[in-house]
Design a protein around this motif. Sequence first.
Motif, PDB file in Angstrom:
ATOM      1  N   ASN A  45       5.675   4.961   5.379  1.00 31.30           N
ATOM      2  CA  ASN A  45       5.086   5.615   4.206  1.00 31.30           C
ATOM      3  C   ASN A  45       4.014   4.778   3.530  1.00 31.30           C
ATOM      4  OD1 ASN A  45       6.287   8.079   4.003  1.00 31.30           O
ATOM      5  ND2 ASN A  45       8.018   7.374   2.776  1.00 31.30           N
ATOM      6  N   LYS A  68       1.330   6.433   1.365  1.00 30.24           N
ATOM      7  CA  LYS A  68       1.860   6.993   0.124  1.00 30.24           C
ATOM      8  C   LYS A  68       2.183   5.888  -0.881  1.00 30.24           C
ATOM      9  CE  LYS A  68       4.398  11.338   0.444  1.00 30.24           C
ATOM     10  NZ  LYS A  68       5.653  11.889   0.980  1.00 30.24           N
ATOM     11  N   VAL A  69       2.704   4.781  -0.369  1.00 29.22           N
ATOM     12  CA  VAL A  69       3.053   3.656  -1.247  1.00 29.22           C
ATOM     13  C   VAL A  69       1.816   3.231  -2.030  1.00 29.22           C
ATOM     14  CG1 VAL A  69       3.783   1.224  -1.328  1.00 29.22           C
ATOM     15  CG2 VAL A  69       4.920   2.824   0.237  1.00 29.22           C
ATOM     16  N   LYS A  70       0.712   3.114  -1.337  1.00 28.74           N
ATOM     17  CA  LYS A  70      -0.523   2.672  -1.998  1.00 28.74           C
ATOM     18  C   LYS A  70      -0.985   3.688  -3.031  1.00 28.74           C
ATOM     19  CE  LYS A  70      -1.918  -0.752   1.201  1.00 28.74           C
ATOM     20  NZ  LYS A  70      -2.014  -0.858   2.657  1.00 28.74           N
TER      21      LYS A  70
END
Lengths: 465, 206
Positions: free
Chosen positions: B187, B190-192
């Motif tokens: 992920n 998405k984390v960023k």
Amino acid sequence: MAKHTLYNKIWDSHTVDKLPTGQTQIFIGLHLIHEITTAPAFDMLREKGLDIAFPERTFATVDHIVPTDNRSRPFQDSQAEELTQTLEKNTGQFGIELFGLDSENQGIVHVIGPQLGLTQPGMTLACGDSHTSTHGAFGTLAFGIGTSQVRDVLATQTLAMDELKVRRINVNGGLAQGVYAKDVILYIIRTLGVGGGKGFAYEYGGPVIEKMNMEERMTLCNMSIEGGALIGYVNPDLTTFQFLKDKKYVPKGAEFEKAVVYWQSVTSDGNARYDDVVDVEGAQIEPTVTWGINPGQAVGIFEKLPLAENFSDPEGAKLAYKHMGWQPGSPIMGTPINVAFVGSCTNSRLSDLRIAAKVAAGKRVHSDVRALVVPGSAEVKSMAEKEGLDRIFRDAGFDWREAGCSMCLAMNPDKLNGREICASSSNRNFIGRQGSPGGRTLLMSPAMVVAAALNGKVVDVRQYN
Amino acid sequence: MSAISDPKVTRISGTALPVRGNDIDTDRILPARYLKEVTFERMGEYPFYDERFDASGTPKSHPFNDEKYKGASFLFVNKNFGCGSSREHAPQAILRFGIHAIVGESFAAIFAGNCIMLGIPTVMVSPEAIGELMQTVESASDTSFTVDLRSKILSYNGKEISIDLPETHRNALTTGAWDSTSLLRGNLGKVKEVAYKLPYMTGFRG
Ligand code: SF4
């Protein structure tokens, strides 16, 4: 959104994804590491060929194994030397900032995070250490994690977690003189039990907490984990913002103003819904001392040791009596001690040392007692020295040491011997915790530790102030 | 522990070893001096060390020393097992000693989380059930137990008792997703996205 706690708000804004397992992937804003629980995590990264996702969000220091007297390298303990070198190598190789032995920022990880302003409200924070709950004092969700989770944070800056319930603990009224944050948390743990916080985040509030300064709030949140709560926190307020202003890693000027707006936005709403609410009357709290082998086995200074049968777990209480060698019904007051330790991430900050020094000023440590004061960080040490606290302690017969965890867990040369009894401002009285399998620990506030050191026995500090 | 071929943990069978007592902390399970080792490799030699050996290294009476429990796959415990320090060395020691699942009344949060990260189920049963399980194994140490995470049943001697564990833990174990790094790492994009929406990640300049 109404009815939301600080916990819910930060949890929601840091949620990356719902994982197929049903767990939530949570972004971790700040990661703190130290020499003990990290070496295998770096090995695992190498093994899997992974890099670090956000190296600028991890900071390292050395605290647990560093000797507090002679810090010249290599350390006499070759294992301590090896672990320190491993951390130096790993942080160097992966580009992580290390506050090493010769850094002015070195210290116990839970002391330096706040001191540098790394710890901020509205953040998530993780560290491979159970007392990470300390940072909750700032309105931070601060999780103590294991080594495999350290690996996950390094590799992804996230953790797979389950959502907690929130228990609001109101401490009402006021505290009597000579009663400190340490007594408040020992009282709470004693009341709710060492496993009572399972599944909960503890939100501390009410007049007593609001009046506390940041260092007192850290003492309080520090021991949330001893009550079985994975995290504890206090809603940030003016006291928090004033503490953070001008700290090294806190934004300055216009950015600081924006930060305050964000920090205010994460506080629990006035009509927030809690899964449980507990009220504690501040006036009922006495200077508190543990007598057993977990932090919930504690009594007020005037109380007698309770009958094992009065515990929900009589067998546990019996084991405690067996280890301590005491009888139910005897008073805690007057219990002789051999060692006095002021230090640890619970109580080693400047305000703790000021209070301790006030009790020690002009007095002498009892001739049967060896006593040491270990500041929580290099900065605390130098500030205390500027105020002359070191002289007060030395003149009274205390050892004055370099910053580290010291006798809190005795992974360094500071240890109990044999059956010694230690009056300690730390957080755990577990069997063997202070380095001797037969050693005995009495947890209490720093003021009470000093009073015990001067008298060679447990006394009520209010009579010696 | 990298040599596990199938990470799915669904069913565990074997004999058991009981350690009685509530609130057994991780300092007791794994004394702090062993945290000085740079790897987990030798942790299997140390569980409950100070309760198993005196100062001269002579064995004391302790279930972990008892020949009759040798080769056990299960550890039976009481309430709030694993409280205190977050040291993963404690579950590492238990795992490397040969234990594959822990059955008890309740577990401390960090300890249970660490166990999952290693693929060790910590399953909960009622106080009455754990009392009976301990008695059973103390009087007949060769009793074989089976824990089935799919049906949430612990069976032995023709009896069946129901077990409990958080659904998320059960999913992670039975699907083999307990080794979470790759799941989380998948992920990263998405984390960023989430990270840079947080005002502190951009220095409150946004
Ligand atoms: S002072 Fe004690 S409790 Fe705090 S981090 Fe160090 S060892 Fe852990």
